[in-house]
Structure formats: structure tokens, C-alpha cells
Design a protein around this motif. Sequence first.
Motif, PDB file in Angstrom:
ATOM      1  N   PRO A  77       0.066  -1.512  -3.161  1.00 34.88           N
ATOM      2  CA  PRO A  77      -1.207  -2.259  -3.037  1.00 34.88           C
ATOM      3  C   PRO A  77      -2.178  -1.443  -2.186  1.00 34.88           C
ATOM      4  O   PRO A  77      -2.536  -1.830  -1.058  1.00 34.88           O
ATOM      5  CB  PRO A  77      -0.779  -3.558  -2.349  1.00 34.88           C
ATOM      6  N   ARG A  80      -5.469  -2.786  -0.593  1.00 33.74           N
ATOM      7  CA  ARG A  80      -5.185  -3.735   0.486  1.00 33.74           C
ATOM      8  C   ARG A  80      -4.758  -3.000   1.757  1.00 33.74           C
ATOM      9  O   ARG A  80      -5.232  -3.321   2.854  1.00 33.74           O
ATOM     10  CB  ARG A  80      -4.075  -4.703   0.051  1.00 33.74           C
ATOM     11  N   ASN A 231       0.834  -8.175   2.946  1.00 32.39           N
ATOM     12  CA  ASN A 231      -0.620  -8.222   2.810  1.00 32.39           C
ATOM     13  C   ASN A 231      -1.354  -7.831   4.089  1.00 32.39           C
ATOM     14  O   ASN A 231      -2.574  -7.675   4.068  1.00 32.39           O
ATOM     15  CB  ASN A 231      -1.063  -9.622   2.378  1.00 32.39           C
TER      16      ASN A 231
END
Length: 285
Positions: A77, A80, A231
Amino acid sequence: MSTETGVRVRRPGALTALAASSKWIVLVIGLIFAIVPFIWMVSGSFRSESDLFGNPASLFPTSITLHGYLGVWEQLPFLRLLGNTFVFAGVTTAATLLFDSLCAYALARLKFRGRNLAFILVIATLMVPFQVTLIPVFIELFHFGWLNTYQGLIVPRATSAFGIFLFRQFFISIPTELDEAARIDGAGHFRIYWKIILPLAKPAIATVAILNFMNLWNDLLWPLVVTSDPNMLTLPAGLTLFGGQHVTDHAVLLAGATISLIPIAVAFFFAQKYFVAGVATTGLK
């Protein structure tokens, strides 16, 4: 050049040329040791896994492939991770510049009892390893509910003793007559700090900003301790966990590391004039 006794005396010009040549030789050797690992990293990001392990000592790929850079976007990711790193490093650096400069202004321009003792205590914290305070700070963040949050990443790192020291040393080199002239015009301490001291302290600001941003951007331990949510991971932590949880694709890791160097290089390129001036002039008094 020789004397009557036949002893040859080396000319001063020859000694100067020899010293200059030796200096350049040492600099070139140091440059080679510093730049070769970066060349290997960038080259490895364009190599296949078989090429990388088949000829690891080579600085150049036998065939160029974009597998590593494509894998950064497909297997990670990446946006992110990059965004988290920008928020962590950027906001923390801005907070550090504000708080460190305010503290340094007080230590450099205000006269109060215990000022020297306060400065000594600030310097003393430089001798305390960050790992010593890691567990107590983690417990406090747990009680605040700040784990896996931006405030948990940023607030404990929002000041630095080194930044306070560097700002203070630069501020005391600024003539105090400027403060006195501003007070005659009715300026208070904050106005003097904001309108006079800070504009003259651009070299110190650039130096602290670059050093802090680089340190925070590359920080691995602190984000790994404070964040467990994927995240909320920063780029160094994300690359480390990716290499540990999966069959390691070294081209992807090298490509991610190469991309992560770009913001630091760009920041240093634009601020290098002030950075060099800050290092050269800080601590003259």
C-alpha cells in the motif's frame, strides 16, 4: 633547490601542491565509499532476482527491468505508507521548529534565574538514549489511547534537545541591539522573536529542518513501537514488515528504498545554501 652542503630542500610550492593532492585523493576515496552503496541500491532496483543473486558484486544490471517499481505499487500500500511518512516527518518537523526555536529564544534572549541550569539540563538529555524512555512513553500513549494514531506518532517527537541547542547558539550570535531597537518601537518578546529573530535565523531553521526531517523520514523503531495497524505504518516500517512477512522480493525493497530517498534529496537540494551557512556559523559565540 639545494644548499652548499648538498642537502636538497623541498620548495614551499611543492609542499603545498603535495598537500592539495593528498587532500583530493582522500576526498575521492571517501566519496567512493559513500556513493557506491547508493549506486548498488539504485542498480539493484532495476535488476531481476536472478541477476541480483547471480552477480551481486556488480554495480550495473545485465538487463534492466521495472519489476521492482511495479511491485512497489502492486505488493505494497505504497501511497498510504508514503502519506503516513509525509504526515509524520512533515508535521513533526514543523512542530520541532516552532517549539525548539521558542525554547531557544527564551534561553538566549531572556534573563531569568536558572537559565543556565535549564540549558544544562536540556543538553544533558542528549546523553540519554532514546531507547531508555521508550517503554515509559509507550505506557503513557497507551493510557491516552494514542496508539495507532497520528498524535501518538507526532507529539512525543515534537521537540529535540539538539534543535534547542543549535537555535540557541545561533540566536546568541544575533546582536542584542536589534531587540533594544524593537522594544523602543513597542515590540514585545513574541513580536521580536517572530519579526526579527526568525527572519535572521534562516540558516539555523534550514539546518534543523533538514536534519530532523531526514531523521524522522528514516525512523524505523518509533513507528514500529507506536503503530501496529498496517494503515498507520510509515514507509521504513512498511518495507521492513513486508520483507519479514513474505518471501522477500529484494528488487521491490530496493525500489521502495530508492523512492524514499527522493524527498530527502529534493529537500536538501533546495535548502543546501542555508544548511551550509547554518553549520558554518552556528556556535561562533
